[in-house]
Scaffold this motif. Structure first.
Motif, PDB file in Angstrom:
ATOM      1  N   ALA A 383       0.825  -1.213   0.000  1.00  0.00           N
ATOM      2  CA  ALA A 383       0.000   0.000   0.000  1.00  0.00           C
ATOM      3  C   ALA A 383       0.859   1.262   0.000  1.00  0.00           C
ATOM      4  CB  ALA A 383      -0.945  -0.013   1.198  1.00  0.00           C
ATOM      5  N   TYR A 384       1.974   1.239   0.734  1.00  0.00           N
ATOM      6  CA  TYR A 384       2.886   2.379   0.690  1.00  0.00           C
ATOM      7  C   TYR A 384       3.453   2.564  -0.720  1.00  0.00           C
ATOM      8  CZ  TYR A 384       2.992   2.785   5.807  1.00  0.00           C
ATOM      9  OH  TYR A 384       2.648   2.978   7.128  1.00  0.00           O
ATOM     10  N   GLY A 385       3.725   1.448  -1.410  1.00  0.00           N
ATOM     11  CA  GLY A 385       4.176   1.549  -2.794  1.00  0.00           C
ATOM     12  C   GLY A 385       3.141   2.208  -3.683  1.00  0.00           C
ATOM     13  N   VAL A 386       1.857   1.883  -3.454  1.00  0.00           N
ATOM     14  CA  VAL A 386       0.777   2.534  -4.209  1.00  0.00           C
ATOM     15  C   VAL A 386       0.758   4.032  -3.913  1.00  0.00           C
ATOM     16  CG1 VAL A 386      -1.726   2.691  -4.509  1.00  0.00           C
ATOM     17  CG2 VAL A 386      -0.621   0.438  -4.370  1.00  0.00           C
ATOM     18  N   ARG A 387       0.893   4.399  -2.653  1.00  0.00           N
ATOM     19  CA  ARG A 387       0.908   5.827  -2.308  1.00  0.00           C
ATOM     20  C   ARG A 387       2.063   6.547  -3.001  1.00  0.00           C
ATOM     21  NH1 ARG A 387       0.246   8.749   3.608  1.00  0.00           N
ATOM     22  NH2 ARG A 387       1.159  10.767   3.042  1.00  0.00           N
ATOM     23  N   HIS A 388       3.222   5.911  -3.045  1.00  0.00           N
ATOM     24  CA  HIS A 388       4.376   6.508  -3.722  1.00  0.00           C
ATOM     25  C   HIS A 388       4.042   6.806  -5.190  1.00  0.00           C
ATOM     26  CE1 HIS A 388       9.052   6.283  -4.277  1.00  0.00           C
ATOM     27  NE2 HIS A 388       8.575   7.502  -4.435  1.00  0.00           N
ATOM     28  N   VAL A 389       3.349   5.889  -5.832  1.00  0.00           N
ATOM     29  CA  VAL A 389       2.957   6.092  -7.227  1.00  0.00           C
ATOM     30  C   VAL A 389       1.911   7.199  -7.343  1.00  0.00           C
ATOM     31  CG1 VAL A 389       1.782   5.034  -9.189  1.00  0.00           C
ATOM     32  CG2 VAL A 389       3.567   3.761  -7.979  1.00  0.00           C
ATOM     33  N   VAL A 390       0.901   7.181  -6.473  1.00  0.00           N
ATOM     34  CA  VAL A 390      -0.144   8.211  -6.521  1.00  0.00           C
ATOM     35  C   VAL A 390       0.464   9.600  -6.367  1.00  0.00           C
ATOM     36  CG1 VAL A 390      -2.113   9.159  -5.241  1.00  0.00           C
ATOM     37  CG2 VAL A 390      -2.038   6.711  -5.786  1.00  0.00           C
ATOM     38  N   GLU A 391       1.430   9.743  -5.453  1.00  0.00           N
ATOM     39  CA  GLU A 391       2.081  11.031  -5.271  1.00  0.00           C
ATOM     40  C   GLU A 391       2.927  11.401  -6.486  1.00  0.00           C
ATOM     41  OE1 GLU A 391       4.052  11.447  -1.525  1.00  0.00           O
ATOM     42  OE2 GLU A 391       2.171  11.275  -0.390  1.00  0.00           O
ATOM     43  N   TRP A 415      -5.864  -5.922   2.834  1.00  0.00           N
ATOM     44  CA  TRP A 415      -5.049  -5.311   1.781  1.00  0.00           C
ATOM     45  C   TRP A 415      -5.842  -4.221   1.070  1.00  0.00           C
ATOM     46  CZ3 TRP A 415      -2.858  -8.573  -2.897  1.00  0.00           C
ATOM     47  CH2 TRP A 415      -1.939  -7.798  -3.614  1.00  0.00           C
ATOM     48  N   PHE A 416      -7.057  -4.552   0.723  1.00  0.00           N
ATOM     49  CA  PHE A 416      -7.925  -3.647  -0.018  1.00  0.00           C
ATOM     50  C   PHE A 416      -8.147  -2.340   0.754  1.00  0.00           C
ATOM     51  CE2 PHE A 416     -12.210  -3.577  -2.501  1.00  0.00           C
ATOM     52  CZ  PHE A 416     -11.616  -2.836  -3.506  1.00  0.00           C
ATOM     53  N   GLN A 417      -8.498  -2.463   2.030  1.00  0.00           N
ATOM     54  CA  GLN A 417      -8.736  -1.273   2.845  1.00  0.00           C
ATOM     55  C   GLN A 417      -7.444  -0.510   3.100  1.00  0.00           C
ATOM     56  OE1 GLN A 417     -11.906  -0.101   4.078  1.00  0.00           O
ATOM     57  NE2 GLN A 417     -10.595   1.707   4.372  1.00  0.00           N
ATOM     58  N   ALA A 418      -6.343  -1.238   3.304  1.00  0.00           N
ATOM     59  CA  ALA A 418      -5.061  -0.583   3.581  1.00  0.00           C
ATOM     60  C   ALA A 418      -4.636   0.321   2.441  1.00  0.00           C
ATOM     61  CB  ALA A 418      -3.989  -1.632   3.864  1.00  0.00           C
ATOM     62  N   VAL A 419      -4.911  -0.075   1.217  1.00  0.00           N
ATOM     63  CA  VAL A 419      -4.516   0.761   0.075  1.00  0.00           C
ATOM     64  C   VAL A 419      -5.211   2.113   0.136  1.00  0.00           C
ATOM     65  CG1 VAL A 419      -4.734   1.004  -2.435  1.00  0.00           C
ATOM     66  CG2 VAL A 419      -3.810  -1.100  -1.461  1.00  0.00           C
ATOM     67  N   SER A 420      -6.513   2.123   0.441  1.00  0.00           N
ATOM     68  CA  SER A 420      -7.211   3.405   0.571  1.00  0.00           C
ATOM     69  C   SER A 420      -6.738   4.176   1.794  1.00  0.00           C
ATOM     70  CB  SER A 420      -8.722   3.189   0.644  1.00  0.00           C
ATOM     71  OG  SER A 420      -9.274   2.960  -0.641  1.00  0.00           O
ATOM     72  N   ASP A 421      -6.554   3.486   2.910  1.00  0.00           N
ATOM     73  CA  ASP A 421      -6.135   4.167   4.129  1.00  0.00           C
ATOM     74  C   ASP A 421      -4.749   4.801   3.978  1.00  0.00           C
ATOM     75  OD1 ASP A 421      -8.499   3.373   5.296  1.00  0.00           O
ATOM     76  OD2 ASP A 421      -7.609   1.689   6.395  1.00  0.00           O
ATOM     77  N   VAL A 422      -3.834   4.074   3.367  1.00  0.00           N
ATOM     78  CA  VAL A 422      -2.459   4.560   3.222  1.00  0.00           C
ATOM     79  C   VAL A 422      -2.363   5.650   2.160  1.00  0.00           C
ATOM     80  CG1 VAL A 422      -0.132   3.909   2.495  1.00  0.00           C
ATOM     81  CG2 VAL A 422      -1.393   2.455   4.089  1.00  0.00           C
ATOM     82  N   SER A 423      -3.029   5.443   1.026  1.00  0.00           N
ATOM     83  CA  SER A 423      -2.922   6.391  -0.091  1.00  0.00           C
ATOM     84  C   SER A 423      -3.834   7.601   0.058  1.00  0.00           C
ATOM     85  CB  SER A 423      -3.245   5.686  -1.413  1.00  0.00           C
ATOM     86  OG  SER A 423      -4.634   5.363  -1.492  1.00  0.00           O
ATOM     87  N   GLY A 424      -4.899   7.455   0.859  1.00  0.00           N
ATOM     88  CA  GLY A 424      -5.890   8.514   0.968  1.00  0.00           C
ATOM     89  C   GLY A 424      -6.838   8.587  -0.208  1.00  0.00           C
ATOM     90  N   GLU A 425      -6.817   7.577  -1.070  1.00  0.00           N
ATOM     91  CA  GLU A 425      -7.643   7.571  -2.275  1.00  0.00           C
ATOM     92  C   GLU A 425      -8.824   6.616  -2.118  1.00  0.00           C
ATOM     93  OE1 GLU A 425      -7.328   9.144  -5.329  1.00  0.00           O
ATOM     94  OE2 GLU A 425      -5.667  10.368  -4.603  1.00  0.00           O
ATOM     95  N   PRO A 426     -10.040   7.038  -2.480  1.00  0.00           N
ATOM     96  CA  PRO A 426     -11.160   6.088  -2.531  1.00  0.00           C
ATOM     97  C   PRO A 426     -10.976   5.117  -3.693  1.00  0.00           C
ATOM     98  CG  PRO A 426     -11.822   8.200  -3.437  1.00  0.00           C
ATOM     99  CD  PRO A 426     -10.437   8.391  -2.882  1.00  0.00           C
ATOM    100  N   GLN A 427     -11.594   3.958  -3.567  1.00  0.00           N
ATOM    101  CA  GLN A 427     -11.546   2.962  -4.637  1.00  0.00           C
ATOM    102  C   GLN A 427     -12.964   2.625  -5.088  1.00  0.00           C
ATOM    103  OE1 GLN A 427      -8.359  -0.226  -4.092  1.00  0.00           O
ATOM    104  NE2 GLN A 427      -8.579   0.524  -2.004  1.00  0.00           N
ATOM    105  N   VAL A 428     -13.169   2.680  -6.398  1.00  0.00           N
ATOM    106  CA  VAL A 428     -14.470   2.392  -6.999  1.00  0.00           C
ATOM    107  C   VAL A 428     -14.576   0.891  -7.249  1.00  0.00           C
ATOM    108  CG1 VAL A 428     -15.964   2.800  -8.987  1.00  0.00           C
ATOM    109  CG2 VAL A 428     -14.577   4.670  -8.051  1.00  0.00           C
ATOM    110  N   LEU A 429     -15.701   0.313  -6.867  1.00  0.00           N
ATOM    111  CA  LEU A 429     -15.950  -1.112  -7.057  1.00  0.00           C
ATOM    112  C   LEU A 429     -16.983  -1.303  -8.163  1.00  0.00           C
ATOM    113  CD1 LEU A 429     -16.321  -2.185  -3.316  1.00  0.00           C
ATOM    114  CD2 LEU A 429     -14.245  -1.886  -4.653  1.00  0.00           C
ATOM    115  N   ARG A 430     -16.703  -2.215  -9.071  1.00  0.00           N
ATOM    116  CA  ARG A 430     -17.631  -2.555 -10.145  1.00  0.00           C
ATOM    117  C   ARG A 430     -18.273  -3.915  -9.882  1.00  0.00           C
ATOM    118  NH1 ARG A 430     -18.713   1.685 -13.827  1.00  0.00           N
ATOM    119  NH2 ARG A 430     -16.788   2.827 -14.243  1.00  0.00           N
ATOM    120  N   ARG A 431     -19.375  -4.179 -10.560  1.00  0.00           N
ATOM    121  CA  ARG A 431     -20.101  -5.443 -10.353  1.00  0.00           C
ATOM    122  C   ARG A 431     -19.223  -6.631 -10.697  1.00  0.00           C
ATOM    123  NH1 ARG A 431     -25.466  -6.012 -13.691  1.00  0.00           N
ATOM    124  NH2 ARG A 431     -23.975  -6.235 -15.404  1.00  0.00           N
TER     125      ARG A 431
END
Length: 498
Positions: A383-391, A415-431
């Motif tokens: 998740a920290y790696g994702v935040r690094h990319v988002v920044e 894992w799923f929740q940690a990515v949003s919590d760490v990056s500060g980004e919401p995640q959209v879920l599709r059907r």
């Protein structure tokens, strides 16, 4: 039911396929598991006959048998696969060795440095849109020339996974422009053609595939392919693309600033952009259709790291339930993993570091830590790696407007929740979260005119969002600062161990 299309995707550890009806309903789904071959540290390979074509053919037969439709009702086929890969083939499209995989394979680091020096970093960005990294195909072809000269000399061409599959289906060797953008330094992003003047010493145009756009019809299913796959002779086959692009399409990432986050063997992200970017920390390519652009990023290990942890530290758990058990254990560890920080650089790192010599690290251990804490720290490290990319996206002038999630890692709620919590980004879920195979089916339907681009909202509507927990922002802000500092302080030691 009319208008059904078939999509199959070959991933790092699994091949998935679906048949989708005209309204986006999944009529049949199938999958096969395979393994990533690691003959040496830093190498990553597949057996293309077994893992690519063998699984494509068997899944196709299973889908057709199980969907309740005759083969003639399949109006078009879309294929995708991991990429960018490097596979030398003979004149008949037969493999001459195992396929060398995408950026997780770092064997060509010497060739990357040499080509960067000879061509020049500025020229590379100007002409190819990208710095040379472990994701680049050209250095791996040069590696082959130097280390397997007999195979290099025998090669009629160099292909990726999608090209290999489409050639088996149609007899035509093609590559879409989006995938070609990863064949640096051999593809000119401005001219959208092979760059003959940058090929010197690597290969020639004649050994590279014909270029098409993703939804162009590459050909039609041959009699031999029909016998192997159960498809009807003459079924249209699109040029296809790399799996991550099909994943992005599957969750509606078609408009500028939308960003796909793929939870797979690696984290891969694609943002559709309004214009070209020259930021060397990210990858650039033409998007799937003329006149559009894409900015890509990816971590070197994600799902591969969770598999590594399971195989090394949870061997006593039944394989079919091990991941669920580990996720439950991680949920019992508090956010922040009781002070542990993991650098997930277990196979180097791709964006934004582009460092094939980066090493993994578990920092902060003491005698009170449990397996649950370490596994949670692994998930948070990704998740920290994702935040690094988002920044990095934000710093390059291309901020994200939410993350559109897809892939198998979504099954792990921690894992799923940690990515949003760490990056500060919401995640959209599709059907539907089946990913690239669903996107392939949509692209095939788009190619024959059964749908328009906006129909992806009907095929795969939004069903929810994961919001970041604002009360954890300070905790993870401090954790991210430590994460970044750990790499900066140990980089020289990492490189000394190369």
């Amino acid at each position: 039911m009319s208008g059904a299309t078939l999509g199959i995707d070959v991933g790092t550890f699994e091949t998935k396929g679906v048949i989708v009806g005209s309204n986006g309903e999944v009529l049949a789904e199938a999958r096969r598991r395979h393994r990533m071959i690691v003959p040496e540290p830093g190498w990553a390979e597949h057996d293309p006959e077994a893992d690519w074509w063998g699984e494509f053919a068997s899944i196709s037969r299973e889908l057709i048998a199980g969907c309740g439709l005759p083969a003639s009702a399949i109006r078009a086929v879309g294929a995708s696969g991991i990429g960018p890969c490097m596979l030398p083939v003979d004149a008949g499209g037969n493999p001459l060795m195992n396929a060398v995989l995408y950026g997780v394979d770092t064997r060509a680091h010497a060739e990357i440095a040499e080509l960067t020096a000879s061509i020049g970093p500025e020229t590379l960005i100007e002409r190819t849109g990208n710095a040379l990294t472990s994701q680049s195909v050209g250095p791996k072809i040069l590696w082959l020339k130097r280390h397997r000269p007999d195979i290099y000399a025998a090669a009629d061409g160099f292909v990726n996974s999608t090209t290999f599959l489409v050639e088996r289906l149609t007899g035509r060797r093609v590559l879409d422009h989006y995938s070609a953008g990863s064949v640096q330094p051999l593809y000119d992003v401005e001219r959208q053609d092979w760059a003959d003047d940058l090929m010197d010493g690597i290969t020639t145009r004649e050994r590279l595939p014909e270029l098409l756009w993703t939804t162009e019809i590459a050909g039609h299913v041959t009699a031999a392919a029909a016998e192997a796959t159960g498809l009807a002779v003459g079924t249209p086959v699109i040029a296809g693309t790399i799996d991550a692009a099909s994943e992005a399409v599957s969750v509606g990432v078609l408009a500028p600033s939308r960003t796909m986050l793929m939870y797979g063997s690696t984290i891969f992200m694609i943002q559709v952009a309004a214009g070209r970017s020259a930021d060397p920390r990210l990858w650039y390519a033409p998007w799937l259709f003329p006149g559009r652009h894409a900015l890509m990023s990816g971590l070197a290990t994600s799902g591969t790291l969770t598999h590594w942890f399971r195989d090394r530290f949870a061997r006593e758990l039944p394989p079919e339930t091990a991941m669920g058990t580990l996720a439950a254990e991680a949920a019992a560890s508090p956010p922040g993993a009781r002070g542990l920080i993991v650098l997930p650089y277990f196979s180097g790192e791709r964006t934004p570091l582009h460092d094939p010599h980066a090493k993994g690290m578990i920092f902060g251990l003491d005698l009170t830590h449990e397996r649950s804490d370490v596994y949670r720290a692994v998930l948070e490290g990704i998740a920290y790696g994702v935040r690094h990319v988002v920044e990095t996206y934000r710093g390059s002038g291309h901020p994200t407007s939410g993350l559109f999630a897809v892939g198998g890692g979504m099954k792990n709620p921690v894992w799923f929740q940690a990515v949003s919590d760490v990056s500060g980004e919401p995640q959209v879920l599709r059907r539907h979260s089946v990913g690239a195979s669903f996107g392939n089916a949509f692209l095939a339907a788009l190619a024959i005119g059964d749908v328009g681009e906006s129909d992806i909202e009907r095929w795969n509507p939004e069903v929810g969002r994961i919001e970041p927990k604002t009360e954890l922002a300070d905790l993870y802000g401090k954790g991210f600062a430590t994460y970044r500092e750990l790499y900066e302080r140990t980089r020289d030691l990492m490189h000394a161990r190369m």
